[in-house]
Structures are given as C-alpha cells and as structure tokens.
Design a protein around this motif. Structure first.
Motif, PDB file in Angstrom:
ATOM      1  N   SER A 126      24.205 -37.519  46.086  1.00 32.44           N
ATOM      2  CA  SER A 126      24.052 -37.805  44.670  1.00 32.44           C
ATOM      3  C   SER A 126      25.367 -37.965  43.948  1.00 32.44           C
ATOM      4  CB  SER A 126      23.229 -36.701  43.999  1.00 32.44           C
ATOM      5  OG  SER A 126      23.968 -35.487  43.952  1.00 32.44           O
ATOM      6  N   PHE A 127      26.431 -37.426  44.533  1.00 28.91           N
ATOM      7  CA  PHE A 127      27.770 -37.560  43.936  1.00 28.91           C
ATOM      8  C   PHE A 127      28.464 -38.843  44.376  1.00 28.91           C
ATOM      9  CE2 PHE A 127      27.237 -32.934  43.444  1.00 28.91           C
ATOM     10  CZ  PHE A 127      27.623 -32.796  42.115  1.00 28.91           C
TER      11      PHE A 127
ATOM     12  N   TYR B 255      14.861 -32.269  48.626  1.00 23.06           N
ATOM     13  CA  TYR B 255      15.676 -31.059  48.473  1.00 23.06           C
ATOM     14  C   TYR B 255      14.808 -29.801  48.478  1.00 23.06           C
ATOM     15  CZ  TYR B 255      19.363 -28.100  46.433  1.00 23.06           C
ATOM     16  OH  TYR B 255      20.304 -27.120  46.195  1.00 23.06           O
TER      17      TYR B 255
ATOM     18  N   ALA C 271      19.024 -32.765  36.446  1.00 25.57           N
ATOM     19  CA  ALA C 271      19.789 -33.355  35.338  1.00 25.57           C
ATOM     20  C   ALA C 271      20.053 -34.833  35.554  1.00 25.57           C
ATOM     21  CB  ALA C 271      21.109 -32.598  35.168  1.00 25.57           C
ATOM     22  N   THR C 272      20.240 -35.273  36.780  1.00 25.11           N
ATOM     23  CA  THR C 272      20.522 -36.682  37.073  1.00 25.11           C
ATOM     24  C   THR C 272      19.246 -37.499  37.226  1.00 25.11           C
ATOM     25  OG1 THR C 272      20.678 -36.157  39.436  1.00 25.11           O
ATOM     26  CG2 THR C 272      22.733 -36.158  38.153  1.00 25.11           C
TER      27      THR C 272
ATOM     28  N   VAL D 118      22.459 -33.367  47.897  1.00 24.04           N
ATOM     29  CA  VAL D 118      23.336 -33.136  46.742  1.00 24.04           C
ATOM     30  C   VAL D 118      24.642 -33.911  46.911  1.00 24.04           C
ATOM     31  CG1 VAL D 118      24.583 -31.378  45.413  1.00 24.04           C
ATOM     32  CG2 VAL D 118      22.315 -30.879  46.358  1.00 24.04           C
TER      33      VAL D 118
ATOM     34  N   ALA E 148      22.294 -24.328  41.885  1.00 20.59           N
ATOM     35  CA  ALA E 148      23.199 -25.295  41.247  1.00 20.59           C
ATOM     36  C   ALA E 148      22.832 -26.722  41.650  1.00 20.59           C
ATOM     37  CB  ALA E 148      24.636 -24.991  41.639  1.00 20.59           C
ATOM     38  N   GLY E 149      22.524 -26.923  42.946  1.00 18.20           N
ATOM     39  CA  GLY E 149      22.107 -28.249  43.395  1.00 18.20           C
ATOM     40  C   GLY E 149      20.794 -28.673  42.775  1.00 18.20           C
TER      41      GLY E 149
ATOM     42  N   VAL F 138      19.601 -27.791  39.802  1.00 22.71           N
ATOM     43  CA  VAL F 138      19.870 -28.162  38.406  1.00 22.71           C
ATOM     44  C   VAL F 138      20.527 -29.533  38.328  1.00 22.71           C
ATOM     45  CG1 VAL F 138      21.200 -27.559  36.351  1.00 22.71           C
ATOM     46  CG2 VAL F 138      19.987 -25.772  37.623  1.00 22.71           C
ATOM     47  N   HIS F 139      21.437 -29.802  39.249  1.00 22.45           N
ATOM     48  CA  HIS F 139      22.139 -31.084  39.246  1.00 22.45           C
ATOM     49  C   HIS F 139      21.182 -32.251  39.478  1.00 22.45           C
ATOM     50  CE1 HIS F 139      25.098 -34.188  40.129  1.00 22.45           C
ATOM     51  NE2 HIS F 139      24.475 -34.403  41.292  1.00 22.45           N
ATOM     52  N   LEU F 140      20.272 -32.126  40.463  1.00 29.63           N
ATOM     53  CA  LEU F 140      19.340 -33.212  40.757  1.00 29.63           C
ATOM     54  C   LEU F 140      18.344 -33.427  39.621  1.00 29.63           C
ATOM     55  CD1 LEU F 140      18.623 -32.549  44.557  1.00 29.63           C
ATOM     56  CD2 LEU F 140      20.045 -34.331  43.555  1.00 29.63           C
TER      57      LEU F 140
ATOM     58  N   GLU G  15      17.148 -37.709  39.778  1.00 31.33           N
ATOM     59  CA  GLU G  15      16.934 -38.268  41.119  1.00 31.33           C
ATOM     60  C   GLU G  15      15.741 -37.540  41.743  1.00 31.33           C
ATOM     61  OE1 GLU G  15      20.549 -39.416  43.396  1.00 31.33           O
ATOM     62  OE2 GLU G  15      21.605 -38.169  41.937  1.00 31.33           O
TER      63      GLU G  15
END
Length: 287
Positions: free
Chosen positions: A285-286, A163, A153-154, A282, A146-147, A149-151, A156
């Motif tokens: 990034s939030f 990571y 998508a953003t 992660v 999940a982390g 995919v998040h990085l 970064e």
C-alpha cells in the motif's frame, strides 16, 4: 539407611537396552534378551571418555577373564546414574568367598515384542518460551493495529479483507513452527544432560500423561510427558532433566515422529501465506 524403593533407571541405545529390576538386570543386546541376577554382577562401569556407555562386568573365577556387556547411553549423566544405582545394590562379598562364574547364572529369555501405545497430541513442554512469547506479544499486536488503521484510512478495502483474513494462517504457522523448534531444543538439551528412566504411567489428561518413577537416590518423582509417548511392557521410557523436573520427554513411535515432522513442515508454507496476507499488504500500500 535402607532403601525402600527401587530406582527406575534404564538405558537405551540403537543396539540394545538395560534396566534395573528387583532381582537383577534385564539386558537386551544384539537381539538377545538376558536376565542377569545381581549376584552375577561384579560391577557396572560408566565410560570415562568417548561415547557415553556403561559396561556390565560379570563375576568370574580367579584367573579367568570376566564376561562383559556394553550398552550405549544418551549422555554421561544417565550412564553415571545407572552405574551408581546398580553398584549400590550389589550383594556384599567377603574376601575369602570364591567368586562364582556369573555367565553361568545368566538366563536367556525368549523374544517378546513390546506392547506399544501412541496417539497424536499437542506439544506439552513450553517452559520459558511461553513467557517470552507473552512478553513480546505487545509489539506485533501494535504493529498489526497500525496496519489496520492505515488500510482503513487509505480505503484499500480488498487489501484490508486479505489483511484481516491473513491473521489465522500467520498465527497458526508461527506458533506451530515455534512449538516444533522448542520441542527439538528440549530433546537436544535432554540428550546432553537428561537421565533415562522407566516410569509407571498414570492419569492422562489434556494431552499429558502423568508418570511416576524412583530416581537413583530412592526419591519418588512425578513428571508429565505427551500422552503420545510409547508404553513398553507397561512402562514409559522417559528422559528427564535432573535440574528441572518440568523438562521431561517420552519416546515416540515412528508414526508419531512422521506426523509431528509433517505438521511442523506444513507450518512453513502456512507462515509464508500469512506473511503475504498481512505485512506484505501494508508494504504494497505504500508502493
């Protein structure tokens, strides 16, 4: 029923040791090694209370105080097993037979430095810990994906690189620290209920040493310990769990203890680095 095998029972403490041999007891106490024939032993008593220990009582003429030797034991189970094994092998004595002075039969031996062998190896006892780790592995894997995919998508990319690279120190630090804690738990458990024996070393393979011994009931047993375990006078001092033979450990040399302790301590900063490189990226990034 006659016994065909001699139990490999022994006891060891910081002040001395005692083991059962075919002709008697080999006792090392206060720096002095003694061989005590079985006919010189009146009885062996396990301590009923207080610190675990056994007392070897020698035979003595009527009216004389017998000579005794007290040796510490790791726990009550080991002390009781040793006392029972020796007492069942004492020669039968008739009531009209005058007791001999057992101290006259004790042989003082020359000091002999034990031959030791040790080597660094991976931990060999995992038991239930492995099953638990496999069972809970799915949750951190899903969280990591999940982390990831998040990085992505953003966008970064620098955090993404850190990571990905952080997986190695995170896994090595976590598993190394977990292995060290499990090894400490196993030795603490065996200190409470383990039985000490002197086992015959066998084949060494994949960091494990196969050891064979005869327990107090006369049954042949086989256990596996680290091949870093000490070999003293051709035998391996082993402590095993009578409830589960897969739980068994050998004694380590001081050098092995130092190396293993340093290895576990190094896992702490390694794990901290992995935490900074994986979940912390992660979280940042939030923010």
């Amino acid at each position: 029923m006659a016994r065909t095998s001699l139990p490999s029972v022994s006891l060891r403490s910081r002040k001395g040791s005692v083991r059962l041999e075919s002709t008697g007891l080999l006792l090392e106490l206060d720096g002095v090694r003694r061989r005590i024939p079985l006919r010189a032993v009146a009885t062996v008593r396990a301590a009923a209370s207080g610190r675990s220990a056994v007392t070897v009582v020698l035979t003595a003429p009527h009216g004389a105080d017998p000579v005794t030797y007290r040796v510490g034991a790791p726990n009550d189970a080991s002390a009781t097993a040793f006392a029972d094994a020796v007492n069942t092998r004492l020669p039968a004595r008739t009531a009209d037979e005058p007791p001999v002075n057992g101290s006259d039969l004790v042989e003082i031996l020359a000091d002999a430095a034990p031959k030791r062998r040790g080597a660094w190896s991976r931990p060999s006892e995992w038991d239930l810990v492995i099953i638990l780790l496999v069972g809970v592995l799915a949750l951190p894997v899903l969280a990591y994906l999940a982390g990831l995919v998040h990085l992505i998508a953003t966008g970064e990319w620098f955090r993404l690189l850190i990571y990905v690279l952080g997986v190695k120190p995170l896994l090595f630090g976590g598993f190394g620290l977990g292995a060290g804690l499990h090894a400490l738990y196993l030795r603490a458990l065996l200190r409470l209920r383990g039985v000490s024996v002197l086992a015959q070393p066998g084949k060494s393979s994949s960091g494990k040493l196969t050891c064979r011994f005869t327990d107090a009931s006369g049954a042949a047993r086989t256990v596996e310990v680290d091949d870093a375990s000490l070999v003293v006078d051709g035998q391996v001092p082993v402590v095993y769990d009578p409830r589960n033979l897969s739980r068994a450990v050998g004694r380590y040399s001081l050098g092995s203890w130092v190396l293993r302790t340093l290895g576990v301590l190094l896992c702490v900063p390694l794990l901290g680095l992995g935490l900074m490189m994986v979940p912390y990226q992660v979280m940042r990034s939030f923010l």
